[in-house]
Design an enzyme around this catalytic site. Structure first.
Site: not given
Length: 574
Positions: A509-510
């Site tokens: 989820h960067y």
């Protein structure tokens, strides 16, 4: 059950899933290989990146204007490693040059992946679908009505209610018993408490991705080119008050160069939707970024913009493996506990199958995708992994039973940066996330792990745990499996803080690198550059909701509608 056998389960778990469903490719008459492209072409909009945001954005803009969507990867359709729930993890473990997943390792030492396929990360992830919270929407200044309409537009194509079976139900009830209340039932909405979220896997186990949103496109208004690797954005720099985007240069699969230009028109634009790694990388390769870094790579500086590549964040994930005395169902993320202190609790499970040959070695926590393994990351050669997997044939079926309960922190607050390594757009840039650099992030992890401990010890979950295995033993069991390239510590269960640091993984989820207010304005226009926007997760300062894919798809639709409305209003006024 022998403790050594439990430890072996870390190797075996999630080597699972053999449903046999696949999905036929839609008849996209507008989708072509880049090798078929003319040397020069002209469009109203050129979108770089056919990912989670790029597909809905292109589909929307094509309703009224000509759109070129350039995707560096191939089609997800016809690839069972993408389409079938039964093959989850297969694409992530594929390290070939043509893989839909491109592995990278952050400077923090955490193994990670970026998408290289039409549909982007929605083709690779665990499928959980959950909206951003109302507070998030208000904070970033989006129009609530259009946000809701855009989510519904997405959900009509790709979102479903998952079947919640016994193990996921036990986690759900354990969350409520542990005080993560109220129970909100099934909902796409982000609400404090425990809920069942959506999924992009349908009842047959078939994945639906952002590429499916191209079904909304006007076929006569869009061209999608696959294996089109954009080299740089072209700008008008002479005789203009400020730099203005005018087109792009891209290469096809054979290495041949093509140029695509914007048609004449005040409101025509190039839009970058290449993701949190790809978008800041593309701006830098095109001369928009920190001047010192650009000059170091002999890139002509179009605009000295020191904030490009800054504010990179990745939500740290930590997991506790819980071996089960009874069989458990196969499940990816279905239930989530949204705590008041900023930690999200989720879970995934697997089961032993009657036939050993039916076990997949590509689970969510498989060593092949860079997660749990008794093989240290630096030693994960194909030969070493094959040897470890073959060793599983000696194990009792009970070693394949269990599940992981995971936590990830909201935000996060800790941030890092991205830098170029080379001038090749297909190479990974260098990225540092600085996991747990801020004490508040570490405390959220600790608090989340305490909730997991309460779930494991809850009456609701008692059927799926061994009374003889203590919580410290479970922590050491999980921590004994190398998950990253960080230094190891002994007996980490003594300190939850150390457990967080030692066992940190990514949940993919960067975000960041082109943030609103730093690189782009509230309309996602690149500050200081004309006719250029960035629309994707690279613009986020915080990851929205528990899982961002729903909001990234929504953003593509949302901004497409806004661009159309603003342009049509201006054209009418003339």
């Amino acid at each position: 059950m022998e403790f050594g056998l439990i430890n072996a389960a870390l190797l075996a778990f999630f080597f699972f899933l053999r449903f046999c469903f696949s999905e036929k490719a839609p008849n996209y008459s507008f989708m072509h290989q880049a090798t078929t492209a003319p040397d020069t072409s002209y469009y109203d909009y050129i979108i770089i990146g056919g990912g989670t945001a790029g597909c809905p954005l292109a589909a929307t803009l094509s309703q009224n204007y000509s759109v070129l969507l350039l995707e560096r990867g191939g089609s997800p359709y016809g690839n069972p490693n993408i389409t079938n729930l039964s093959e989850f993890g297969s694409a992530l473990s594929d390290l070939s040059p043509t893989s839909p997943s491109q592995r990278f390792i952050s400077e923090d030492g955490v193994i990670n992946a970026r998408a290289r396929v039409l549909g982007g990360a929605s083709c690779l992830n665990a499928g959980f679908y959950s909206r951003a919270g109302t507070k998030y929407v208000n904070r970033v200044g989006w129009d609530g009505k259009l946000v809701n309409e855009s989510y519904i537009w997405v959900e009509n194509k790709v979102a479903f209610q998952p079947p919640v079976k016994q193990w996921q139900s036990a986690v759900r009830d354990g969350l409520v018993e542990s005080g993560v209340v109220p129970y909100n039932g099934f909902t796409y909405d982000h609400i404090n408490g425990t809920k069942v979220g959506g999924t992009i896997f349908d009842a047959n186990g078939s994945r639906h991705t952002a590429a499916d949103l191209l079904e909304y496109a006007n076929p006569s208004g869009i061209i999608v080119l696959l294996h089109a690797s954009v080299q740089k954005i072209l700008f008008n720099t002479k005789g203009v008050a400020r730099r203005v985007a005018r087109g792009v240069v891209f290469r096809d699969a054979l290495g041949k160069k093509h140029k695509a230009y914007l048609k004449r028109g005040e409101m025509n634009e190039v839009i970058v939707s290449s993701g949190a790694l790809g978008s800041p990388q593309m701006l830098m390769l095109s001369g928009v970024g920190p001047s010192a870094q650009l000059k170091a790579h002999n890139i002509t500086v179009v605009l000295d913009q020191p904030n490009v590549g800054q504010g990179m964040s990745d939500n740290p994930m930590n997991a506790i493996f819980v071996p089960s005395p009874v069989p458990v169902e196969v499940s990816l993320i279905q239930v989530v506990g949204i705590t008041h202190f900023g930690s999200y609790i989720e879970a995934a499970s697997g089961e032993n199958f009657a036939g050993r040959e039916t076990l997949s070695d590509y689970g969510m926590f498989s060593p092949k995708i860079g997660q749990l393994s008794t093989v240290p990351p630096k030693q994960r050669t194909p030969e070493a992994l094959e040897k470890a997997i073959n060793a599983m044939s000696e194990l009792d079926d009970s070693a394949f039973r269990g599940g992981f309960i995971i936590e990830k922190i909201m935000g996060p607050i800790s941030t890092g940066h991205l830098e170029l390594r080379t001038r090749n757009p297909n190479d990974n840039p260098s990225v540092t996330f600085n996991y747990f650099k801020q004490p508040e992030d570490l405390q959220r992890c600790v608090n989340g792990l305490k909730v997991i401990e309460n779930i494991i010890e809850s009456k609701s979950f008692s059927k799926f745990r061994y009374d003889t295995i203590s919580i410290p033993a479970l922590l050491n069991l999980t921590a004994s499996a190398p998950v990253n390239l960080l230094p190891r510590h002994d007996n980490v269960s003594v300190s939850l803080e150390q457990f967080c640091k030692d066992t940190v993984m990514t949940i993919w989820h960067y975000h960041g690198g082109c943030q609103v207010g730093r690189v782009v304005d509230q309309d996602y226009k690149v500050i200081g550059i004309g006719k250029l926007r960035v629309i994707d997760g690279s613009t986020f300062s915080y990851s929205p909701g528990t899982n961002p894919q729903a909001t990234v798809m929504m953003l593509g639709r949302y901004m497409g509608v806004r661009i159309l409305n603003e342009r049509l209003a201006k054209e009418k006024s003339h």
